[in-house]
Design an enzyme around this catalytic site. Structure first.
Site, PDB file in Angstrom:
ATOM      1  CG  ASP A 180       9.103  40.611  80.287  1.00 55.39           C
ATOM      2  OD1 ASP A 180      10.282  40.241  80.499  1.00 55.39           O
ATOM      3  OD2 ASP A 180       8.193  40.465  81.113  1.00 55.39           O
TER       4      ASP A 180
ATOM      5  CE  LYS B   3       8.218  41.320  92.682  1.00 53.34           C
ATOM      6  NZ  LYS B   3       6.892  41.152  92.087  1.00 53.34           N
TER       7      LYS B   3
ATOM      8  CG  ASP C 102       9.882  44.505  83.563  1.00 54.61           C
ATOM      9  OD1 ASP C 102       9.166  44.234  82.579  1.00 54.61           O
ATOM     10  OD2 ASP C 102       9.709  43.975  84.681  1.00 54.61           O
TER      11      ASP C 102
END
Length: 360
Positions: free
Chosen positions: A111, A162, A223
């Protein structure tokens, strides 16, 4: 370097309703399934054998691509019975690889739209003697990504998932979703269970003293996980901002596929794609959008930064901005749909039913 693994098993839940009937890599971008662009770029870099790790709606890939000969490739397909994560998927296809223990195997996430110099990544891997090499890219806001700090030579120091606070943002380098593995390293991934390369494989390799090398390549990178990103990626392919040898036509403001019909006074701009059998009627304005096969844009409709699914219909004078309309859905005349709205497959919105501004 002759072979690669493409990870195409994800459900694409963030892209729904586009992925209700179609796996994410098969949703059309710039007129062809997105996966076509990845396969074509790999072939252009010298790859000739690719194993597709499939899971969700796995049955649609092989009928479309076959053995890959039309693209100059040899394709094989391995389907997971249960989702195995990125690492598990890589391990699950290992028996189809032909490389020797020390040879490189290229791995792509299915992706990511990127201008990565694939040959340079493989060259970095071989010149540094790395066990795994990672494509890294720099982003302005890295909070939504896994951070990958490196030393002055590019050797990976850590994997930081993250970051939540400013103190945790120690670099703007993120994992960009393309790797080169030494073939023997793939065999160390546990078999038969879900494994994440980001959260398990890479940190474990680092802890064991393996050599993980990062290569920063700051060319185009996107993305495609959200509808807005997917629409933008398709438009960038059409306009030539994102590289691909698979775009079926000239780069420019619009791409109209064979059998599509566009009224002479309709205006198409911003990398808009009109799919096969679709129709854009008189007075319509479509900017930066993807109109999938068989869809209809009725007279004087305005569609901006949106994706209109196969066989869907947008009614007269309706205004759509940042919208996703699922396959077979109908948006009646005089509706106004704004950023983030998702009309589900086969839904029906009556004329004049949804407004964001006062009725003129």
């Amino acid at each position: 370097m002759t072979e690669a693994i493409l990870l195409v098993g994800g459900k694409g839940t963030r892209l729904r309703p586009l992925t209700v009937h179609t796996p994410k890599p098969m949703v059309p971008a710039a007129g062809v399934p997105f996966l076509t662009h990845q396969l074509a770029r790999a072939r252009a870099a010298g790859v000739d054998h690719i194993v597709l790790a499939t899971s969700y709606l796995a049955e649609v890939f092989e009928p479309h691509f076959g053995d890959g000969s039309a693209l100059g490739l040899h394709l094989e397909y391995v389907t997971e019975k249960e989702p195995l994560g990125t690492g598990g998927a890589i391990r699950n296809v290992a028996e189809r690889l032909r490389s020797g223990p020390d040879e490189p195997v290229l791995i792509f996430n299915g992706d990511i739209l990127t201008g990565l110099d694939i040959r340079a990544l493989v060259g970095t891997h071989e010149s540094t003697g790395a066990d795994v090499s990672l494509h890294l890219t720099k982003v302005t806001d890295p909070r939504a990504y896994g951070l990958v700090p490196t030393d002055d030579t590019g050797r990976v120091l850590a994997f930081l998932e993250k970051p939540q606070t400013p103190e945790e943002i120690v670099t703007d380098q993120i994992n960009a979703g393309a790797y080169v593995f030494r073939r023997s390293v793939i065999d160390t991934i546990p078999a038969g269970r879900p494994v994440s390369v980001e959260r398990e494989t890479f940190p474990d390799l680092l802890a064991a003293g393996a050599h993980l090398q990062g290569m920063v390549d700051s060319t185009y990178w996107l993305d495609l996980g959200t509808p807005a990103a997917f629409v933008r990626g398709s438009a960038d392919l059409v306009m030539g901002r994102a590289p691909s040898p698979a775009v079926p036509g000239r780069r420019g403001d619009r791409l109209i596929l064979p059998t599509a019909r566009v009224a002479p006074d309709a205006k198409l701009t911003g990398g808009t794609v009109v799919g096969e059998g679709a129709f854009v009627a008189e007075g319509a304005r479509v900017c930066g959008s993807t109109i999938l096969p068989g869809a209809v844009i009725e007279p004087d409709a305005v569609v901006t930064d949106s994706l209109i699914g196969s066989r869907a219909r947008v009614g007269e004078r309706s205004v759509l901005t940042g919208a996703v309309v699922g396959d077979g859905a109908v948006v009646g005349a005089d509706n106004e749909l704004r950023d983030g709205v998702r009309v589900w497959c086969d839904a029906r919105i009556p004329a004049g039913a949804v407004r964001f501004s006062s009725d003129q």
